[in-house]
Design a protein around this motif. Structure first.
Motif, PDB file in Angstrom:
ATOM      1  N   THR A  78       0.823  -1.244  -0.166  1.00 35.08           N
ATOM      2  CA  THR A  78       0.244  -0.067   0.015  1.00 35.08           C
ATOM      3  C   THR A  78       1.010   1.223  -0.091  1.00 35.08           C
ATOM      4  N   HIS A  79       2.216   1.170   0.218  1.00 36.75           N
ATOM      5  CA  HIS A  79       3.011   2.301   0.478  1.00 36.75           C
ATOM      6  C   HIS A  79       3.726   2.542  -0.956  1.00 36.75           C
ATOM      7  N   PRO A  80       3.659   3.941  -1.273  1.00 40.76           N
ATOM      8  CA  PRO A  80       4.115   4.262  -2.766  1.00 40.76           C
ATOM      9  C   PRO A  80       5.369   4.027  -3.147  1.00 40.76           C
ATOM     10  N   ARG A  81       6.241   3.796  -2.010  1.00 39.99           N
ATOM     11  CA  ARG A  81       7.740   3.231  -2.620  1.00 39.99           C
ATOM     12  C   ARG A  81       7.699   1.528  -2.274  1.00 39.99           C
ATOM     13  N   PHE A  82       6.636   1.030  -2.606  1.00 40.45           N
ATOM     14  CA  PHE A  82       6.677  -0.470  -2.787  1.00 40.45           C
ATOM     15  C   PHE A  82       6.994  -0.813  -4.401  1.00 40.45           C
ATOM     16  N   PHE A  83       8.072  -1.072  -4.808  1.00 38.25           N
ATOM     17  CA  PHE A  83       8.488  -1.255  -5.968  1.00 38.25           C
ATOM     18  C   PHE A  83       8.601  -2.808  -6.582  1.00 38.25           C
ATOM     19  N   GLY A  84       8.314  -3.859  -5.426  1.00 41.48           N
ATOM     20  CA  GLY A  84       8.727  -5.264  -5.627  1.00 41.48           C
ATOM     21  C   GLY A  84       7.707  -6.090  -6.465  1.00 41.48           C
ATOM     22  N   TRP A  85       8.356  -6.935  -7.369  1.00 43.22           N
ATOM     23  CA  TRP A  85       7.567  -7.873  -8.081  1.00 43.22           C
ATOM     24  C   TRP A  85       6.080  -7.197  -8.779  1.00 43.22           C
ATOM     25  N   VAL A  86       4.788  -7.617  -8.672  1.00 45.57           N
ATOM     26  CA  VAL A  86       3.874  -6.707  -9.435  1.00 45.57           C
ATOM     27  C   VAL A  86       2.874  -6.904  -8.397  1.00 45.57           C
ATOM     28  N   HIS A  87       2.424  -6.019  -7.406  1.00 48.77           N
ATOM     29  CA  HIS A  87       1.523  -5.804  -6.363  1.00 48.77           C
ATOM     30  C   HIS A  87       0.833  -4.581  -6.462  1.00 48.77           C
ATOM     31  N   GLY A  88      -0.452  -4.802  -6.821  1.00 55.49           N
ATOM     32  CA  GLY A  88      -1.386  -3.612  -6.775  1.00 55.49           C
ATOM     33  C   GLY A  88      -1.456  -3.002  -5.257  1.00 55.49           C
ATOM     34  N   ALA A  89      -1.790  -1.785  -5.226  1.00 56.82           N
ATOM     35  CA  ALA A  89      -1.757  -0.949  -4.040  1.00 56.82           C
ATOM     36  C   ALA A  89      -3.160  -0.918  -3.328  1.00 56.82           C
ATOM     37  N   GLY A  90      -4.401  -1.419  -3.720  1.00 56.61           N
ATOM     38  CA  GLY A  90      -5.470  -1.369  -3.237  1.00 56.61           C
ATOM     39  C   GLY A  90      -5.977  -0.183  -3.038  1.00 56.61           C
ATOM     40  N   ASN A  91      -7.375  -0.125  -2.406  1.00 60.05           N
ATOM     41  CA  ASN A  91      -8.010   1.299  -2.512  1.00 60.05           C
ATOM     42  C   ASN A  91      -8.991   1.249  -1.185  1.00 60.05           C
ATOM     43  N   PRO A  92      -9.428   2.395  -0.568  1.00 56.43           N
ATOM     44  CA  PRO A  92     -10.077   2.355   0.519  1.00 56.43           C
ATOM     45  C   PRO A  92     -11.611   2.025   0.298  1.00 56.43           C
ATOM     46  N   GLY A  93     -12.025   2.278  -0.927  1.00 58.04           N
ATOM     47  CA  GLY A  93     -13.179   1.680  -1.236  1.00 58.04           C
ATOM     48  C   GLY A  93     -13.492   0.225  -1.141  1.00 58.04           C
ATOM     49  N   GLY A  94     -12.464  -0.507  -1.377  1.00 55.19           N
ATOM     50  CA  GLY A  94     -12.483  -1.858  -1.284  1.00 55.19           C
ATOM     51  C   GLY A  94     -12.978  -2.392  -0.124  1.00 55.19           C
ATOM     52  N   ILE A  95     -12.750  -1.592   1.009  1.00 57.78           N
ATOM     53  CA  ILE A  95     -12.935  -2.020   2.490  1.00 57.78           C
ATOM     54  C   ILE A  95     -14.565  -2.056   2.504  1.00 57.78           C
ATOM     55  N   LEU A  96     -15.439  -1.157   1.720  1.00 58.22           N
ATOM     56  CA  LEU A  96     -16.680  -1.055   1.803  1.00 58.22           C
ATOM     57  C   LEU A  96     -17.292  -2.655   1.131  1.00 58.22           C
ATOM     58  N   ALA A  97     -16.717  -2.782  -0.174  1.00 56.07           N
ATOM     59  CA  ALA A  97     -17.330  -3.936  -0.555  1.00 56.07           C
ATOM     60  C   ALA A  97     -16.859  -5.080  -0.189  1.00 56.07           C
TER      61      ALA A  97
END
Length: 483
Positions: A78-97
């Motif tokens: 979730t941190h903007p300086r995570f550059f490893g592999w291919v991981h998405g950053a997630g989003n707050p709206g996903g918590i509601l879903a």
């Protein structure tokens, strides 16, 4: 002794604790760019997570605290300086879903209920997004690994007019083709389908890390001469190592001429079709017989969520349909709605992954998501320019999309692979950034993958400066030790 129930005895207390947990989760997302990128799990917590199975339950407040305690110790994506592999950053709206999906507790294997229609809508949106024709089918799955298994099973079954579903391969030796830069999930899929990982021919790449189509054609010809049965070509749209995109149009022409199934692994790269500036690089994607891609990478849907699209819905259905009597469909009532998702894949028990995808697309729209993808590619080009302009580093591969591979170059250190590996480990352990490593043309490279809507050029400036500082310090230490 009263009746056993798993519902709260005090709904008010449960509601209060749940609200606190929601605040904890939102605090985590709101502060995603603060502090260290990666926090190793403390030894005390590791030990606590090796306890005996609980015989008695905890109170809800104590449980909430245990959950909250875990929040700082994710992989860091979730941190903007995570550059490893291919991981998405997630989003707050996903918590509601996710909350909604948990409350519904829907099984998306089949039957006629609201969740099924949400998934059908998402698949239809994906069909439109990727340019597949009407009549194409699809399924929301855990990710590209599962999507690949489904696609290759349809390709295998279609090759023998679906008789192998009952009769097996009867000694026929199938082979398929993918570039040497293709994902490891392909070999695993060949293994799981009983073909053997060696049946996947790894075709060498050109200087841009794209499949060598001349070698592809030669290999197909040799295999046919040996009595083998070619059945599929896998094109890569965004390789994990460098982000390379195979020449999908030429590969499609070869597949048509050779009567082979064309599957495209577009795990993260396929979603670049949403960017007006990048879409042209994926020409030919829409011609594939099947396509696998993820929502949890460059579209930032919370893990896990992927998609399989199959051009021929009929072939897809024929490859998986066939239910026992207790799952028979009806024309009306709860058992209506055939065909069901279970008729298009191996799982009957399926969670409501489609809801978070549906909600994410509704919240942001594909134009905004496309802009975020494009910005990451602009950022990758920005970092590549800094590397090229520096005397300390060299690019290890062309920058096609959002991945930058480079090396620190030292004239005084013999083992430069170990030096570059140490740079990455230091960056991770210090919590500054989290790049990863890979091997390109026999040399270890520092690999920066930017699939994060929170990343800014300032993060790349900091990363570059700290990488240079650590590299110089390590080189000085290694030189003084005579390494």
């Amino acid at each position: 002794m009263g009746k056993t129930t798993l519902d709260p005895e005090d709904w008010g207390a449960f509601r209060s604790s749940a609200h606190k947990m929601l605040d904890d989760a939102l605090d985590k997302m709101e502060s995603a760019r603060d502090g260290r990128v990666w926090n190793p799990l403390p030894e005390k917590m590791k030990a606590a997570l090796q306890s005996e199975i609980p015989k008695q339950g905890l109170g809800i407040d104590e449980l909430r605290q245990k959950l909250a305690d875990l929040l700082p110790y994710g992989v860091g994506n979730t941190h903007p300086r995570f550059f490893g592999w291919v991981h998405g950053a997630g989003n707050p709206g996903g918590i509601l879903a996710e909350m909604t999906a948990a409350a519904m507790n829907a099984n998306l294997g089949g039957r006629d209920h609201g969740a099924i229609y949400v998934e059908k809508q998402v698949v239809e949106w994906c069909r439109q997004m990727m340019g597949f024709p009407a009549g194409a089918s699809g399924l929301i799955v855990s990710g590209t690994s599962m999507a690949t298994i489904i696609a290759l099973k349809v390709a295998r079954d279609q090759r023998f007019n679906f008789t192998c579903r009952q009769e097996g391969l009867s000694g026929r030796r199938l082979v398929g083709y993918a570039s040497s830069q293709s994902h490891s999930c392909l070999g695993r899929a060949f293994d799981l389908l009983g073909l053997g990982a060696a049946a996947l021919r790894r075709i060498e790449c050109d200087h841009n890390f794209r499949m060598d189509t001349a070698e592809l054609e030669e290999t197909i010809t040799r295999d046919r001469a040996r009595g083998l049965v070619p059945f599929v070509i896998v094109g890569t749209a965004g390789s994990v190592n460098v982000g390379a995109i195979d020449d999908l149009q030429t590969i499609n022409m070869i597949a048509e001429r050779e009567d082979l199934w064309l599957h495209v692994d577009g795990a993260f790269g396929a979603t670049a079709v949403l960017s007006k500036d990048l879409k042209g690089r994926l020409a030919g994607l829409e011609q594939a017989d099947s396509l696998a891609f993820d929502f949890h990478k460059w579209l930032h849907v919370n893990y896990d969520a992927g998609c399989i699209l199959v051009r021929s819905g009929e072939s897809h259905l024929r490859s998986f349909s066939g239910r026992p009597e207790y799952l028979a469909g009806e024309g009306q009532g709860l058992a209506a709605g055939s065909p069901w998702p279970v008729d298009f894949g191996p799982e009957l028990s399926r969670g409501f992954r489609a809801l978070k995808v549906w909600a994410h697309l509704l919240e942001h729209g594909v134009e905004k998501l496309g802009r975020a993808i494009n910005e990451n590619c602009v950022q990758a080009a920005y970092l590549a320019e800094k590397i090229t302009a520096s005397s300390l580093f060299e690019l290890a591969a062309p920058v096609t999309l959002n991945i930058v591979c480079f090396r620190y170059v030292s004239e005084s250190v013999n083992d430069q692979d170990e030096l570059n590996r140490s740079i990455v480990i230091n960056l991770q352990n210090k919590g500054i950034a989290a790049p990863s490593t890979t091997i390109l043309r026999g040399k270890l490279a520092i690999r920066v993958n930017i699939t994060n809507h929170r990343t800014e050029c300032g993060d790349l400036d900091l990363f570059f400066e700290e990488t240079a500082k650590i590299a110089v310090e390590l080189e000085r230490a290694a030189s003084s030790n005579g390494v």
